[in-house]
Design an enzyme around this catalytic site. Sequence first.
Site, mmCIF file in Angstrom:
data_model
loop_
_atom_site.group_PDB
_atom_site.id
_atom_site.type_symbol
_atom_site.label_atom_id
_atom_site.label_comp_id
_atom_site.label_asym_id
_atom_site.label_seq_id
_atom_site.Cartn_x
_atom_site.Cartn_y
_atom_site.Cartn_z
ATOM 1 N N HIS A 136 11.299 -11.580 -31.597
ATOM 2 C CA HIS A 136 10.385 -10.956 -30.628
ATOM 3 C C HIS A 136 10.085 -11.937 -29.500
ATOM 4 O O HIS A 136 9.091 -12.677 -29.566
ATOM 5 C CB HIS A 136 9.079 -10.543 -31.317
ATOM 6 C CG HIS A 136 9.200 -9.337 -32.181
ATOM 7 N ND1 HIS A 136 8.902 -8.061 -31.739
ATOM 8 C CD2 HIS A 136 9.603 -9.198 -33.469
ATOM 9 C CE1 HIS A 136 9.102 -7.192 -32.721
ATOM 10 N NE2 HIS A 136 9.530 -7.858 -33.785
ATOM 11 N N LEU A 173 -14.923 -3.613 -24.584
ATOM 12 C CA LEU A 173 -15.603 -4.097 -23.379
ATOM 13 C C LEU A 173 -14.839 -5.215 -22.689
ATOM 14 O O LEU A 173 -15.171 -5.590 -21.577
ATOM 15 C CB LEU A 173 -16.996 -4.629 -23.748
ATOM 16 C CG LEU A 173 -18.116 -3.608 -23.865
ATOM 17 C CD1 LEU A 173 -19.387 -4.299 -24.322
ATOM 18 C CD2 LEU A 173 -18.351 -2.915 -22.542
ATOM 19 N N SER A 192 -17.376 -0.521 -27.922
ATOM 20 C CA SER A 192 -16.229 -1.405 -28.138
ATOM 21 C C SER A 192 -15.340 -1.394 -26.892
ATOM 22 O O SER A 192 -15.589 -0.656 -25.941
ATOM 23 C CB SER A 192 -15.438 -0.950 -29.367
ATOM 24 O OG SER A 192 -14.985 0.378 -29.196
ATOM 25 N N THR A 232 -28.069 -2.491 -22.457
ATOM 26 C CA THR A 232 -27.963 -3.942 -22.633
ATOM 27 C C THR A 232 -29.218 -4.490 -23.310
ATOM 28 O O THR A 232 -29.131 -5.308 -24.241
ATOM 29 C CB THR A 232 -27.748 -4.626 -21.270
ATOM 30 O OG1 THR A 232 -26.466 -4.259 -20.762
ATOM 31 C CG2 THR A 232 -27.828 -6.136 -21.392
ATOM 32 N N GLU A 275 8.810 -11.487 -26.682
ATOM 33 C CA GLU A 275 7.607 -11.175 -25.892
ATOM 34 C C GLU A 275 6.402 -12.024 -26.287
ATOM 35 O O GLU A 275 5.490 -12.245 -25.481
ATOM 36 C CB GLU A 275 7.247 -9.683 -26.015
ATOM 37 C CG GLU A 275 6.749 -9.220 -27.370
ATOM 38 C CD GLU A 275 7.838 -8.752 -28.321
ATOM 39 O OE1 GLU A 275 7.539 -7.936 -29.217
ATOM 40 O OE2 GLU A 275 8.990 -9.204 -28.170
ATOM 41 N N CYS A 281 14.271 -6.622 -31.779
ATOM 42 C CA CYS A 281 14.122 -6.370 -33.210
ATOM 43 C C CYS A 281 14.847 -5.074 -33.609
ATOM 44 O O CYS A 281 16.064 -5.048 -33.680
ATOM 45 C CB CYS A 281 12.644 -6.350 -33.601
ATOM 46 S SG CYS A 281 12.373 -6.529 -35.377
ATOM 47 N N LEU A 282 14.121 -3.974 -33.815
ATOM 48 C CA LEU A 282 14.776 -2.697 -34.107
ATOM 49 C C LEU A 282 15.712 -2.306 -32.974
ATOM 50 O O LEU A 282 16.774 -1.715 -33.207
ATOM 51 C CB LEU A 282 13.721 -1.607 -34.334
ATOM 52 C CG LEU A 282 14.253 -0.207 -34.636
ATOM 53 C CD1 LEU A 282 15.052 -0.189 -35.932
ATOM 54 C CD2 LEU A 282 13.104 0.803 -34.699
#
EC number: 6.3.4.2
Length: 534
Positions: free
Chosen positions: A508, A16, A14, A193, A510, A382-383
């Site tokens: 948010h 990748l 994973s 592969t 971002e 936010c927070l």
Amino acid sequence: MAAKYIFVTGGVVSSLGKGITAASLGRLLKNRGLKVTIQKFDPYINVDPGTMSPYQHGEVFVTDDGAETDLDLGHYERFIDINLSQNSNITTGRVYSTVLKKERRGDYLGGTVQVIPHVTNEIKERVFRAGRETGADVVITEIGGTVGDIESLPFLEAIRQIKSDVGMENVLYLHCTLIPYLKAAGEMKSKPTQHSVKELRSLGIQPNVIVVRTERKVPQDMKDKIALFCDIKKEAVIEAWDADTLYQVPLDLQAQNLDQIVCDHLQLNCPEANMTEWKELVNRVSHLSEKVRIAIVGKYVELQDAYLSVAEALRHAGYHVDADIDIDWVYAEQVNDENVDELLNKADGILVPGGFGDRGIEGKITAIRYARENKVPFLGICLGMQLASVEFARTVLGLKGANSAELNPQTPYPIIDLLPEQKDVEDLGGTLRLGLYPCKLQEGTAARAAYGEEVVYERHRHRYEFNNEYREQMEKAGFVFSGTSPDGRLVEVIEVTDHPFFVASQFHPEFVSRPTRPQPLFREFVRNALAAQA
């Protein structure tokens, strides 16, 4: 024309870079004049990642329509510069939830509900819907996880069937794998592969393109070997090298003709991608002349993916002012009155991001007070906005014990309290105030100057809100409510007077930043942090 479908799978390991590969290809196709949409299928059984720990999943990325999604959607939006929706992130949990609701309604006419065809049909419908609802020429679908995972099997079977449903000329399978380099032997190895593709082919899927993740250049004879054993064209073995900046990846893929290979296979007759603006971006990123040090005081700083969009938005702002962003990750639980100066005195700016729960709260409040009293440019999200309000109430108004009702339900001064519509909510998942909402900005404030507009739209993810009972008292002490909901009821942005830049938002910001178009609050925060050096 009918939509074309590209499916991106991964093998060997994973992480990748399937998401970056998919996003980069999406950018190349968009720059060829095609309308592109993109989605990710996640095999986990959670309905969405909204209640998952950031340590498990990284950040939760919020879309305009309020979907809580995988962080890869942030990559998709930033690279392709499109706004995605809840149809762009589908989990096993969502698929099964829909199938079970249909079964309870009797939609299957008393039949036995099975993985094939009922679950796979639901998965296919999500793919086709993405194309239908957006009118896209090309739908790119990333399958999360790794080929061979038991959880991924229904998704792989569904995308196998789609080739029969729409015709092989309308479907392309792109498989991402790893070519490891064995330092002791001084060799690169293609066997993982080959085995990954063998596993994929055993499920009925023949990849058309293989993208190999590698630390170094792959010899041509190895690429030829992969093409031979995996039964693809030699030119369809594409290298994905480790890059100095993620935004280099589309250019690396274009240099190997990936987009042309895709267009040829899908019979898409379109002009070559004009990547002039993108090349200018990469050139700018590679030649930044200034450096700005930003301290992010957070709860999950050990896993920086928990704040991925925040870090990217800072970098986008840095590109705009010709500055490389050097992030100090400060663990909020370690911040106290004795060491705050030692931890933060080298920072040109301080940022307190969003989060939930009471761990690290006092450290964040201490950092906020340090930024306010020492005139260090500050951005709260936010927070971070809620705690900036609490800090001001405690320190300036002298309201000892002031807090958020989320963190201390018994606080004598609940500066932050539940939204009225949240009072009787019991479920945690999907019940926050989520998605795009308008914010009206007050004339003569830093926020209004940053945006240059009176009404802006930003994405939200919260359950608690500023308590208006304290509004007048705090305003008199120099606390500015520079952004509210259009009806004035909900506080969206706060500022402090007599400070170069002290701004915090309930939303948010971002999530909407782009590499070529930085978000206004981040842009002004970084600009002021750079100016503070002088």
